[in-house]
Design a protein around this motif. Structure first.
Motif, mmCIF file in Angstrom:
data_model
loop_
_atom_site.group_PDB
_atom_site.id
_atom_site.type_symbol
_atom_site.label_atom_id
_atom_site.label_comp_id
_atom_site.label_asym_id
_atom_site.label_seq_id
_atom_site.Cartn_x
_atom_site.Cartn_y
_atom_site.Cartn_z
ATOM 1 N N GLY A 57 0.810 -1.217 0.000
ATOM 2 C CA GLY A 57 0.000 0.000 0.000
ATOM 3 C C GLY A 57 0.841 1.264 0.000
ATOM 4 O O GLY A 57 0.508 2.245 -0.675
ATOM 5 N N SER B 32 0.809 4.008 -3.007
ATOM 6 C CA SER B 32 0.464 5.421 -2.829
ATOM 7 C C SER B 32 1.584 6.339 -3.315
ATOM 8 O O SER B 32 1.321 7.375 -3.933
ATOM 9 N N ASP C 34 -10.036 1.968 -3.891
ATOM 10 C CA ASP C 34 -9.689 2.602 -2.625
ATOM 11 C C ASP C 34 -8.655 3.705 -2.790
ATOM 12 O O ASP C 34 -7.774 3.874 -1.960
ATOM 13 N N THR D 235 -4.095 8.921 -1.442
ATOM 14 C CA THR D 235 -4.338 8.092 -0.268
ATOM 15 C C THR D 235 -4.923 6.757 -0.719
ATOM 16 O O THR D 235 -5.884 6.726 -1.483
ATOM 17 N N VAL D 236 -4.327 5.692 -0.235
ATOM 18 C CA VAL D 236 -4.738 4.334 -0.589
ATOM 19 C C VAL D 236 -5.135 3.618 0.700
ATOM 20 O O VAL D 236 -4.402 3.653 1.681
ATOM 21 N N THR D 237 -6.292 2.980 0.680
ATOM 22 C CA THR D 237 -6.717 2.176 1.824
ATOM 23 C C THR D 237 -6.040 0.819 1.741
ATOM 24 O O THR D 237 -6.091 0.150 0.715
ATOM 25 N N ASP E 120 -11.019 -0.977 7.766
ATOM 26 C CA ASP E 120 -10.250 -0.366 6.687
ATOM 27 C C ASP E 120 -9.645 0.963 7.119
ATOM 28 O O ASP E 120 -9.507 1.874 6.334
ATOM 29 N N ASN F 94 -6.642 1.564 7.984
ATOM 30 C CA ASN F 94 -5.236 1.695 7.626
ATOM 31 C C ASN F 94 -5.108 2.327 6.244
ATOM 32 O O ASN F 94 -5.571 1.777 5.270
ATOM 33 N N THR F 95 -4.482 3.487 6.206
ATOM 34 C CA THR F 95 -4.282 4.151 4.923
ATOM 35 C C THR F 95 -2.817 4.512 4.758
ATOM 36 O O THR F 95 -2.088 4.682 5.731
ATOM 37 N N THR G 221 -0.451 7.306 2.476
ATOM 38 C CA THR G 221 -0.541 8.516 1.665
ATOM 39 C C THR G 221 0.812 8.816 1.042
ATOM 40 O O THR G 221 1.823 8.847 1.733
#
Length: 155
Positions: A46, A50, A91, A124-126, A137, A139-140, A142
């Motif tokens: 992730g 991002s 996401d 921003t990606v989940t 969900d 947790n992101t 960036t």
């Protein structure tokens, strides 16, 4: 050989107990260890997604002739970059921030794409952890890329 076994204290009733102990330790230790590694891999994927999406979206926006075309190109570039890392492209959130501001201030700024303009593209990606339900969900990751428009515009 039997004298050696009796000397070392081995009895006939313990045959095969090492296999049982190894299996128990494998289940108790290795299964959670593999899950932790898979979780960290998902988070790292992730973060990579991002960062790459912000860079590609910034390049697409910086080379666009107008803000409307740039926004469409940036969204498409971010989705492609995220999909390249095997992260669900649904996401993904692309936002813009003024020069010098972090991604916390992103969202209320719209680039005008004038010569000499500087702005940040924040993606921003989940991040979904394996085997956790969909509602978990929070947790992101960036990624941020700073666009300096004068580098991309022909004089």
């Amino acid at each position: 050989m039997s004298w050696l076994r009796s000397r070392l204290g081995m009895v006939a009733g313990q045959r095969g107990s090492a296999l049982v102990e190894f299996t128990f330790i494998a289940i108790v230790v290795f299964v959670p260890l593999i899950y932790i590694v898979a979780g960290f891999s998902a988070v790292q994927r992730g973060v990579f997604a991002s960062t790459a999406a912000a860079r590609e979206a910034g390049r697409a926006m910086g080379t666009a002739p107008d803000p409307v075309t740039g926004t469409a190109r940036a969204q498409a570039a971010a989705r492609l970059a995220v999909a390249d890392q095997s992260v669900a492209a649904t996401d993904v959130r692309v936002a813009y921030a003024p020069a010098g501001a972090g991604c916390d201030a992103a969202g209320g700024y719209a680039p005008t794409l004038t010569r000499g303009e500087e702005f940040s593209v924040c993606v921003t990606v989940t991040v979904r952890i394996p085997l956790l339900p969909e509602f978990v969900d929070a947790n992101t990751a960036t990624g941020q890329f700073v666009v300096e428009r004068d580098r991309y515009v022909d004089p």
